[in-house]
Design a protein around this motif. Structure first.
Motif, mmCIF file in Angstrom:
data_model
loop_
_atom_site.group_PDB
_atom_site.id
_atom_site.type_symbol
_atom_site.label_atom_id
_atom_site.label_comp_id
_atom_site.label_asym_id
_atom_site.label_seq_id
_atom_site.Cartn_x
_atom_site.Cartn_y
_atom_site.Cartn_z
ATOM 1 N N ALA A 161 0.828 -1.205 0.000
ATOM 2 C CA ALA A 161 0.000 0.000 0.000
ATOM 3 C C ALA A 161 0.866 1.260 0.000
ATOM 4 O O ALA A 161 0.572 2.239 -0.702
ATOM 5 N N ARG A 162 1.946 1.263 0.781
ATOM 6 C CA ARG A 162 2.832 2.432 0.824
ATOM 7 C C ARG A 162 3.516 2.656 -0.524
ATOM 8 O O ARG A 162 3.762 3.798 -0.919
ATOM 9 N N ILE A 163 3.837 1.568 -1.219
ATOM 10 C CA ILE A 163 4.449 1.722 -2.545
ATOM 11 C C ILE A 163 3.483 2.402 -3.504
ATOM 12 O O ILE A 163 3.871 3.291 -4.277
ATOM 13 N N ILE A 164 2.218 2.016 -3.455
ATOM 14 C CA ILE A 164 1.228 2.659 -4.328
ATOM 15 C C ILE A 164 1.093 4.136 -3.971
ATOM 16 O O ILE A 164 0.976 4.998 -4.855
ATOM 17 N N VAL A 165 1.126 4.447 -2.674
ATOM 18 C CA VAL A 165 1.075 5.852 -2.267
ATOM 19 C C VAL A 165 2.275 6.607 -2.837
ATOM 20 O O VAL A 165 2.126 7.715 -3.379
ATOM 21 N N ASP A 166 3.457 6.023 -2.736
ATOM 22 C CA ASP A 166 4.668 6.687 -3.239
ATOM 23 C C ASP A 166 4.614 6.892 -4.745
ATOM 24 O O ASP A 166 4.932 7.975 -5.255
ATOM 25 N N GLU A 167 4.227 5.844 -5.477
ATOM 26 C CA GLU A 167 4.278 5.906 -6.935
ATOM 27 C C GLU A 167 3.157 6.750 -7.543
ATOM 28 O O GLU A 167 3.242 7.132 -8.706
ATOM 29 N N THR A 168 2.105 7.026 -6.780
ATOM 30 C CA THR A 168 1.027 7.883 -7.289
ATOM 31 C C THR A 168 1.146 9.317 -6.795
ATOM 32 O O THR A 168 0.314 10.158 -7.158
ATOM 33 N N SER A 169 2.180 9.605 -5.995
ATOM 34 C CA SER A 169 2.285 10.946 -5.396
ATOM 35 C C SER A 169 2.442 12.038 -6.442
ATOM 36 O O SER A 169 1.969 13.154 -6.260
#
Length: 541
Positions: A161-169
């Motif tokens: 989930a944190r990776i998706i947050v990072d990559e969509t920032s």
């Protein structure tokens, strides 16, 4: 979201915490009994739902149940993380609702710091960690509904989930929704190939998410690369025990070339008399190359052994290679690079780089560029292209450092075709030959999965190829050409048969009777007097 909605969401999250606590307590007690901490002993009990068959090995059953329990606890951890997100988001909204309106920007900043400090104290983490957690919670609850739903269902972990947050920032809402749908929605127009997101280790999932982001970012990779290249630098950071870190922030092709050339040189030095590991050899060779003008006899990097030339694959969309498109190329072991970088490497004849063209229709590789034809070398390059890395689940060793290996041994009838080959790293190659782990199921396009000693099958990660984006001008030309060329309807099944081109064939055959010898004598061998009839008999048996 209305206040009644988020307050109800918060109360539901609190209720779920109670349910989760009871479930975890029951499993904890069951595991204690299985370990011998309870009155039943090691062989009498297992996790909830486990049933020991009389004809089975109780210890084998217990081991299998423990693996199932670990998987279930991992799903509960994901659900617990989703509850923390909902609770934190509800807390933030509640404090915003009860706080007095900020008169000045300084007041708003102080209120934000107070809330972050409260979360840090409750979770016993630093305020910096709490601030990052609060930011992630806001991103998940406000703009990433599919990610939060997957976390709640336990199909992805908090790390995913944190990776998706990072990559969509850095993406707009449409781009963020597209990335979510690609990896989390099987019904999306173009879902990700290979393993589901939750079955990839976080580092591999980040690589896939970053690749998708680079292809679909609103700003072209050329623009972003030009900006980032100006930030290239070398960094030095002292560490403990008389050590230090030396690192360089470089364009991807330069860094990949340095890494692969260093790896190739280190591999060349390995042997029965070399005590240094591959990692140590890389460090020694890099230090020697930087501190000296070359390799001389007796120097630490290996006594004058010539450095083999690295061979790096560059996967380039055809239209980008021709300059008609701006889609990124892919550098083996790194990921997306600007097409201008790929064109420069190919145009300058960098013979350590192998060009791989990509079909503009579906994104599949077309062919591997090479200067000479040698079958083993071509097969190995295709193997590297298919797998990209060691195919063992979660392994991140890149293809240059791996071994080509027969899945079914040559001595047992295995072939050297691409469907019977894998490229495991040294560690997992050894695991195959020294344990019950077995690879199987490779194809032309998919690397082999692995079956564990317990009988569980783990799929290998696949390359996430997708059709390249056609520039608007080319797409318009293709559409125009399709409209200009009439479509061939084919034969009409309801139409009448064409007229017989030889309607008087009965009259013709009546005037040319078959000879009696040819018709009646099975052993007839004499030639016919009429050449036309002889040819006809030869044609029709």
């Amino acid at each position: 979201m209305e206040s009644t909605d988020w307050s109800a969401d918060g109360r539901a999250a609190l209720a779920a915490v109670g349910v989760l606590t009871v479930a975890l307590d029951s499993v904890t007690g069951a595991c204690a009994d299985a370990d011998g901490g309870g009155p039943s002993g090691a062989g009498d009990a297992g996790p909830p739902g486990a049933s020991v068959r009389r004809d089975a090995d109780p210890l084998r059953e217990l081991a299998d149940d423990c693996l199932d329990g670990l998987a279930e606890v991992a799903r509960w951890e994901a659900r617990a993380a989703a509850l923390k997100v909902r609770l934190a988001a509800t807390y933030l909204r509640a404090t915003e609702a009860v706080a007095a309106p900020a008169v000045a920007p300084h007041d708003a900043k102080c209120q934000e710091m107070a809330v972050t400090a409260e979360v840090a104290c409750v979770l016993t983490v630093s305020e910096r960690t709490a601030g990052a957690f609060v930011s992630d919670c806001q991103a998940l609850t406000r703009g990433l509904p599919l990610t939060l739903a997957a976390l709640t269902a336990g199909t992805i972990s908090w790390a995913h989930a944190r990776i998706i947050v990072d990559e969509t920032s850095g993406l707009d809402p449409a781009g963020a929704a597209g990335l979510e749908a690609h990896f989390l929605d099987p019904a999306a127009p173009d879902p990700a190939r290979g393993c589901p997101a939750g079955e990839l280790v976080p580092s591999r999932f980040r690589a896939k998410a970053r690749t998708w982001r680079e292809r679909h970012h609103r700003d072209s990779i050329e623009t972003r690369h030009t900006k980032s290249a100006a930030d290239r630098r070398v960094e030095y950071r002292p560490d403990s025990d008389g050590m230090a870190w030396f690192s360089a922030y470089l364009p991807a092709d330069t860094a990949a070339g340095i890494w692969d050339r260093t790896t190739a040189a280190a591999r060349a030095l390995q042997g029965p008399d070399e005590v240094r590991t591959l990692t140590q050899l890389r460090a020694d060779i890099a230090a020697t190359w930087l501190l000296t003008s070359g390799l001389a006899d007796g120097e630490v990097a290996g006594g004058g052994v010539p450095s083999p030339r690295a061979q790096v694959l560059i996967t380039v969309p055809v239209l980008s290679l021709l300059g008609a498109g701006e889609e990124p190329a892919v550098l083996d072991g790194y990921g997306p690079i600007p097409p201008s970088m790929a064109r420069r490497l190919i145009a300058e004849g960098a013979d350590s780089f192998y060009r791989v063209l990509v079909d503009p229709r579906d994104g599949a590789p077309l062919e591997i560029g090479r200067s000479s034809y040698r079958v083993p070398k071509a097969v190995r390059q295709w193997l590297r292209l298919r797998d990209g890395k060691c195919p063992f689940p979660g392994c991140n060793n890149q293809s240059l450092d791996n071994d080509a290996d027969h899945l079914l041994a040559w001595a047992d009838g295995g072939t050297t075709g691409i469907s019977n080959l894998g490229q495991p790293c040294r560690k997992h190659h050894g695991l195959k030959h020294s344990s019950a782990w077995t690879p199987a199921g490779a194809s032309k396009d998919a690397p082999p999965g692995w079956t564990s000693p317990s009988g569980r099958h783990y799929a290998s990660e696949q390359q996430d190829w997708e059709p390249p984006h056609w520039p608007d001008r080319l797409q318009a030309m293709v559409t125009l050409l399709a409209e200009c060329v009439p479509e061939d309807p084919g034969p009409d099944p309801d139409s009448e048969l064409p007229p017989d081109p030889f309607p008087d064939w009965r009259l013709f055959t009546a005037g040319h009777p078959w000879p009696a010898t040819a018709m009646d004598d099975p052993g007839w061998t004499e030639p016919l007097e009429d050449p036309w009839l002889e040819d006809l008999l030869l044609q029709h048996g």
